[in-house]
Design a protein around this motif. Structure first.
Motif, PDB file in Angstrom:
ATOM      1  N   LEU A   1       0.820  -1.218   0.000  1.00 35.43           N
ATOM      2  CA  LEU A   1       0.000   0.000   0.000  1.00 35.43           C
ATOM      3  C   LEU A   1       0.852   1.265   0.000  1.00 35.43           C
ATOM      4  O   LEU A   1       0.326   2.369   0.126  1.00 35.43           O
TER       5      LEU A   1
ATOM      6  N   THR B   1      -8.395   3.944  -3.773  1.00 36.28           N
ATOM      7  CA  THR B   1      -8.958   2.628  -3.486  1.00 36.28           C
ATOM      8  C   THR B   1      -8.200   1.591  -4.300  1.00 36.28           C
ATOM      9  O   THR B   1      -7.981   1.770  -5.497  1.00 36.28           O
ATOM     10  N   LEU B   2      -7.775   0.532  -3.649  1.00 37.27           N
ATOM     11  CA  LEU B   2      -7.064  -0.542  -4.328  1.00 37.27           C
ATOM     12  C   LEU B   2      -8.025  -1.683  -4.612  1.00 37.27           C
ATOM     13  O   LEU B   2      -8.729  -2.138  -3.713  1.00 37.27           O
ATOM     14  N   HIS B   3      -8.064  -2.118  -5.881  1.00 39.72           N
ATOM     15  CA  HIS B   3      -8.972  -3.176  -6.313  1.00 39.72           C
ATOM     16  C   HIS B   3      -8.226  -4.474  -6.569  1.00 39.72           C
ATOM     17  O   HIS B   3      -6.990  -4.506  -6.609  1.00 39.72           O
TER      18      HIS B   3
ATOM     19  N   SER C   1      -9.230   0.932   1.053  1.00 39.80           N
ATOM     20  CA  SER C   1      -9.310   2.330   0.638  1.00 39.80           C
ATOM     21  C   SER C   1      -8.665   3.218   1.690  1.00 39.80           C
ATOM     22  O   SER C   1      -8.580   2.856   2.867  1.00 39.80           O
TER      23      SER C   1
ATOM     24  N   LEU D   1      -0.115   4.316  -2.318  1.00 42.46           N
ATOM     25  CA  LEU D   1      -1.470   4.870  -2.316  1.00 42.46           C
ATOM     26  C   LEU D   1      -1.498   6.299  -1.762  1.00 42.46           C
ATOM     27  O   LEU D   1      -0.764   6.642  -0.848  1.00 42.46           O
TER      28      LEU D   1
ATOM     29  N   ASP E   1      -5.511  -4.698  -9.134  1.00 39.33           N
ATOM     30  CA  ASP E   1      -4.271  -3.981  -8.828  1.00 39.33           C
ATOM     31  C   ASP E   1      -3.258  -4.881  -8.124  1.00 39.33           C
ATOM     32  O   ASP E   1      -2.098  -4.484  -7.940  1.00 39.33           O
TER      33      ASP E   1
END
Length: 208
Positions: free
Chosen positions: A147, A155-157, A182, A150, A160
């Motif tokens: 992360l 928001t990480l899906h 997120s 970020l 990703d």
């Protein structure tokens, strides 16, 4: 990881109750070309082992009657209020057949991200495990998700995430790219200025 189990001769509600009273947990092994087999496991050892994350997402070596059987944990039934495992299910593992299993997700690097370091965002974890399919030899103990890149509001899906070699995520229906985590911006509370009340007319004056 290893687990020791014993063949269970007696079955039924009464037999299972007596087994639990003696400090054992009834269970079953199924899958493969062999018929399902009833087993029993030492409860105290099992209780502590179940607290280990890897026990839930690893191929286990089960010692059963002097033979080693490759299995994965499939289901655990707990007592509603006692610290007791009522029943446990294992599935045999075939080295040539793909597994479908839930694997824990470890989110790392959040403290190094601009979202946390600069903007003081909160990390909102939406999903903490993922459905995957892979060969038994490729099964990861967990999936690490970075992360550190970020930013505020990001928001990480699922798409990703870089999965280990041989590991494929399993999605259902229209949820083919769900959100995993997120970065939520902090709520800034603006206090209204306090206005002093005007003194009442004539207050504090004596009578003439």
């Amino acid at each position: 990881m290893n687990i020791v189990a014993f063949e269970r001769a007696k079955q039924g509600t009464g037999a299972s109750r007596r087994l639990r009273n003696s400090g054992r947990t009834p269970g079953i092994i199924y899958g493969g070309d062999t018929q399902p087999q009833a087993i029993e496991v030492d409860h105290n050892g099992l209780w502590h082992t179940l607290k280990k994350e890897a026990f839930h997402s690893s191929v286990l070596d089960m010692d059963l009657g002097g033979q080693t059987v490759k299995v994965v944990l499939r289901n655990v039934q707990y007592h509603p209020y006692k610290q007791q495992v009522l029943h446990i299910d294992f599935q045999r593992v075939d080295a040539k057949t793909k597994l479908h299993l839930k694997v824990p997700v470890h989110f790392v690097g959040a403290d190094e991200s601009a979202a946390v370091k600069v903007d003081h965002c909160t990390v909102n974890v939406v999903v903490n495990e993922l459905d995957v399919t892979c060969m038994p030899s490729d099964l990861p103990e967990f999936i690490s998700v970075d992360l550190s890149e970020l930013k505020k509001g990001a928001t990480l899906h699922l798409k990703d995430v870089k999965f280990p070699r041989g590991v494929t995520p399993v999605t259902r229906g229209s949820q083919n790219n769900p959100a995993l985590v997120s970065m939520v911006a902090p709520v800034i509370v603006v206090e209204a200025p306090v206005v002093a009340a005007a003194p009442a007319k004539g207050k504090g004056k004596g009578k003439k």
